[in-house]
Scaffold this motif. Structure first.
Motif, short mmCIF file in Angstrom:
data_model
loop_
_atom_site.label_atom_id
_atom_site.label_comp_id
_atom_site.label_asym_id
_atom_site.label_seq_id
_atom_site.Cartn_x
_atom_site.Cartn_y
_atom_site.Cartn_z
N GLN A 31 0.82 -1.20 -0.16
CA GLN A 31 0.20 0.04 -0.15
C GLN A 31 0.94 1.11 -0.09
O GLN A 31 0.52 2.38 -0.84
CB GLN A 31 -0.77 -0.19 1.14
CG GLN A 31 -2.23 0.69 0.98
CD GLN A 31 -2.99 0.90 2.40
OE1 GLN A 31 -2.48 0.39 3.39
NE2 GLN A 31 -4.13 1.36 2.16
N ARG A 32 1.83 1.10 0.76
CA ARG A 32 2.85 2.39 0.92
C ARG A 32 3.34 2.56 -0.39
O ARG A 32 3.69 3.65 -1.08
CB ARG A 32 3.84 2.09 2.02
CG ARG A 32 4.94 3.26 2.08
CD ARG A 32 6.05 2.81 3.44
NE ARG A 32 7.02 3.63 3.15
CZ ARG A 32 7.29 4.79 3.73
NH1 ARG A 32 6.08 5.36 4.48
NH2 ARG A 32 8.08 5.45 3.79
N GLU A 45 2.25 1.79 -3.27
CA GLU A 45 1.19 2.25 -4.29
C GLU A 45 1.11 3.87 -4.29
O GLU A 45 1.10 4.65 -5.20
CB GLU A 45 -0.03 1.75 -4.08
CG GLU A 45 -0.26 0.70 -5.10
CD GLU A 45 -1.81 -0.07 -4.52
OE1 GLU A 45 -2.68 0.50 -3.99
OE2 GLU A 45 -1.61 -1.21 -4.64
N LYS A 46 1.05 4.29 -2.90
CA LYS A 46 1.05 5.75 -2.52
C LYS A 46 2.35 6.52 -3.25
O LYS A 46 2.08 7.65 -3.70
CB LYS A 46 1.03 5.80 -1.08
CG LYS A 46 -0.26 5.62 -0.58
CD LYS A 46 -0.23 5.76 1.15
CE LYS A 46 -1.61 5.45 1.71
NZ LYS A 46 -1.33 5.45 3.11
N SER A 56 2.03 6.72 -7.11
CA SER A 56 0.81 7.79 -7.33
C SER A 56 1.47 9.19 -7.06
O SER A 56 1.24 9.92 -8.09
CB SER A 56 -0.17 7.28 -6.51
OG SER A 56 -0.66 8.43 -6.13
N LEU A 57 2.35 9.41 -5.81
CA LEU A 57 2.77 10.50 -5.65
C LEU A 57 3.89 11.04 -6.93
O LEU A 57 3.77 12.00 -7.31
CB LEU A 57 3.32 10.69 -4.46
CG LEU A 57 4.17 11.89 -4.22
CD1 LEU A 57 3.05 13.00 -3.89
CD2 LEU A 57 5.02 11.79 -2.94
N ARG A 109 1.77 12.00 -9.97
CA ARG A 109 0.78 13.06 -9.66
C ARG A 109 1.74 14.48 -9.59
O ARG A 109 1.37 15.51 -10.22
CB ARG A 109 -0.08 12.86 -8.56
CG ARG A 109 -1.09 14.24 -7.90
CD ARG A 109 -1.86 13.74 -7.20
NE ARG A 109 -1.27 12.58 -6.05
CZ ARG A 109 -0.84 13.06 -4.92
NH1 ARG A 109 -0.71 14.40 -4.71
NH2 ARG A 109 -0.23 12.51 -3.79
N TYR A 120 9.35 9.55 2.35
CA TYR A 120 7.62 9.54 2.30
C TYR A 120 7.16 9.32 3.46
O TYR A 120 7.38 8.38 4.26
CB TYR A 120 7.32 8.51 1.15
CG TYR A 120 5.74 8.57 1.21
CD1 TYR A 120 4.86 9.40 0.13
CD2 TYR A 120 4.81 8.02 1.96
CE1 TYR A 120 3.58 9.39 0.10
CE2 TYR A 120 3.68 8.06 1.92
CZ TYR A 120 2.83 8.77 0.95
OH TYR A 120 1.56 8.96 0.95
N GLU A 132 3.55 10.49 6.05
CA GLU A 132 2.22 11.07 6.24
C GLU A 132 2.05 11.67 7.79
O GLU A 132 2.60 10.91 8.60
CB GLU A 132 1.12 10.28 6.09
CG GLU A 132 0.96 9.79 4.43
CD GLU A 132 0.07 8.59 4.26
OE1 GLU A 132 -0.74 8.38 4.98
OE2 GLU A 132 0.26 8.11 3.25
N ILE A 159 1.04 15.21 3.32
CA ILE A 159 1.93 14.18 2.85
C ILE A 159 3.35 14.94 2.77
O ILE A 159 3.25 16.20 2.38
CB ILE A 159 1.63 13.56 1.50
CG1 ILE A 159 0.17 12.45 1.38
CG2 ILE A 159 2.82 12.74 0.76
CD1 ILE A 159 -0.16 12.19 0.15
N GLU A 196 4.87 18.29 -0.11
CA GLU A 196 4.52 16.82 -0.70
C GLU A 196 5.76 16.63 -1.75
O GLU A 196 6.13 15.44 -2.21
CB GLU A 196 3.30 17.14 -1.62
CG GLU A 196 2.51 15.96 -1.72
CD GLU A 196 1.08 15.99 -2.60
OE1 GLU A 196 0.20 15.37 -2.23
OE2 GLU A 196 1.30 16.69 -3.45
#
Ligand code: ATP
Length: 453
Positions: A8-9, A11-12, A15-16, A19, A326, A328, A342, A401
């Motif tokens: 999951q980490r 994937e984030k 995606s960052l 983005r 990374y 949060e 983030i 971010e």
């Protein structure tokens, strides 16, 4: 021992990266080219900061290392002599169920039975050797005589140019030749984002020495390289040194350390530090018929130097820096309420943008003019970013971010409207602690230069 994984980490993080313009899939609008990646505006800055710092530490800060920049297209004789044409291959098998080509050592094992990682199938072909080099043709004739290869590592051009560089640099042993550049491997299964790509960059040093210095210098370079990672913000706790055992090293190596990092997808190699003995120079001397010996003027003896090779991946290190950075956490919005944020806690020396500059309001000419003055003041020393849109809290968030370590806000106090004593001062905000200090504009270059160097 392997580190726990966290899909999951990861994937984030992927995606960052997309983005915010760090890393894009190559040829994305055509469906993507597997194993190739394009770095966007922020990614290219991060990558350059890494390469420049490596160059500074490994070349400029030392008297005993010089650089070079070799061609990617490589004469087949070079890679025959080095052993790549014959042996640079991985064992490949096919899954008979889904027809996937797989690296034999990357099958998943469940209850002692090997399975296809794609479909779970258990029926495979025999393993066969698959050469990882990309072959191409040079010139108009596309036959055997025109074959060339895209280099699978930067190291070979260093060995092949050893004599020329020795002559022009007039270095004495021990000394090194460094190179940063692209390398290409037709990996059977590119995966884990940029970690295993088909086109990637390496930062390699070949450090030549007398045979009796080899083992000691292997230890020295392992330690130097660990310090390097510390200095770019990769914590020692997430790094592991694997002493590659006898039998698993290349046959010519007397000692190899793999420096591994705990990525969210597991513990994987970032860099190899290998004592390659005199294997490469001897092979090229034999195959070319040209002397690659070193003449010691004091002892009047000729030797083929031994070599220690710290070989790091640019892309893997960029990925490790992003994974390490990374986070949060929570930060107050403009009304003081806590919100999740983030944040990329990149080392200031590596961050793509060093300082963001915000006029409190965009419709106050005097604030905007001051902010632009500060942009001009800092720009010669660092990458800055000017942003006047949205609430200040939102502007901070956008910078957090992407890892911008410092933010400067120009407010009415800067104009001396409230307290003349505060004229020409600004708030300097720290990304990680979120603390703000009031500093004089004229001190900003010195304060920031010190923190980003
Ligand atoms: P691996 O076992 O992961 O395939 P390797 O041991 O073959 O790597 P080396 O030949 O030692 O790798 O290359 C030196 C460095 O180059 C590696 O530590 C890595 O950082 C980088 N590198 C090698 N192959 C790749 C790849 N396919 N994608 C990205 N970086 C790579």
């Amino acid at each position: 021992m392997s580190a726990p994984t966290d899909a999951q980490r990861m994937e984030k993080i992927v995606s960052l990266c997309k983005r915010r313009g760090f890393i894009f899939q190559s040829s994305e609008i055509y469906g993507g080219l597997n194993g190739a990646w394009d770095y966007g505006p922020l990614g290219v800055e991060l990558k350059r900061n890494l390469k420049n710092y490596w160059w500074r530490i490994m070349v400029h800060d030392r008297d005993d290392v010089v650089g070079m920049d070799g061609a990617i297209l490589t004469h087949p004789a070079v890679l025959k002599a080095s052993g790549h044409v014959e042996g640079f291959s991985d064992p490949m098998i096919d899954c008979r169920t889904c027809k996937a080509h797989l690296r034999a050592d990357q099958l998943v094992e469940k209850k002692g039975v090997k399975q296809c990682p794609n479909c779970g199938g258990k029926d495979f072909t025999e393993a066969r050797q698959f050469n990882l080099m990309f072959e191409t043709h040079v010139g108009a004739a596309a036959d055997e005589s025109s074959i060339a290869y895209l280099r699978p590592e930067t190291a070979q051009s260093i060995f092949v140019q050893f004599k020329n560089i020795l002559e022009v640099s007039r270095k004495k042993l021990p000394f090194g030749i460094a190179q940063i550049g692209k390398a290409f491997r037709n990996e059977i299964n590119p995966r884990n984002f940029t970690f295993r790509s088909r086109e990637f960059e390496q930062m390699e040093l070949e450090y030549f020495c007398r045979p009796e210095q080899g083992m000691e210098l292997l230890e020295y370079w392992k330690e130097e390289r660990l310090k390097f990672y510390d200095n770019i913000g990769i914590s020692r706790a997430n790094l592991h040194v694997l002493n590659v055992p006898d039998g698993e090293r290349a046959f010519y190596s007397k000692g190899t350390y793999d420096i591994e990092y705990d990525f969210p997808f597991g513990r994987q190699e970032l860099e190899g530090v290998a004592y390659r003995t005199d294997y490469d120079l001897s092979q090229h001397q034999k195959a070319s018929g040209k002397s690659l010996e070193y003449f010691n003027e004091e002892t009047k003896e000729r030797i083929i130097p031994h070599v220690i090779e710290p070989s790091a991946g640019v892309d893997r290190t960029v990925l490790a820096m992003i994974c390490e950075a990374y986070a949060e956490d929570e930060a107050p919005n403009d009304k003081g309420a806590m919100e999740s944020r983030i944040v990329l806690r990149l080392h200031p020396r590596m961050a793509p943008v060093k300082c963001a500059i915000f006029p409190l309001l965009k419709n106050k000419e005097a604030l905007v003019a001051k902010a632009k003055e500060i942009v001009a003041l800092l720009r010669p020393d660092m990458a800055v970013f000017y942003d006047e849109t949205g609430a200040i809290g939102r502007r901070y968030r956008r910078q957090d971010e992407i890892g911008t370590p410092f933010g400067v806000t120009i407010d009415f106090e800067t104009l001396g409207e409230k307290d003349p004593g505060l004229r020409d001062t600004v708030t300097l905000r720290d990304r990680d602690s979120m603390k703000q200090e009031r500093v004089a504009i004229q001190d900003l270059p010195v304060i920031l230069r010190e923190r980003i160097r």
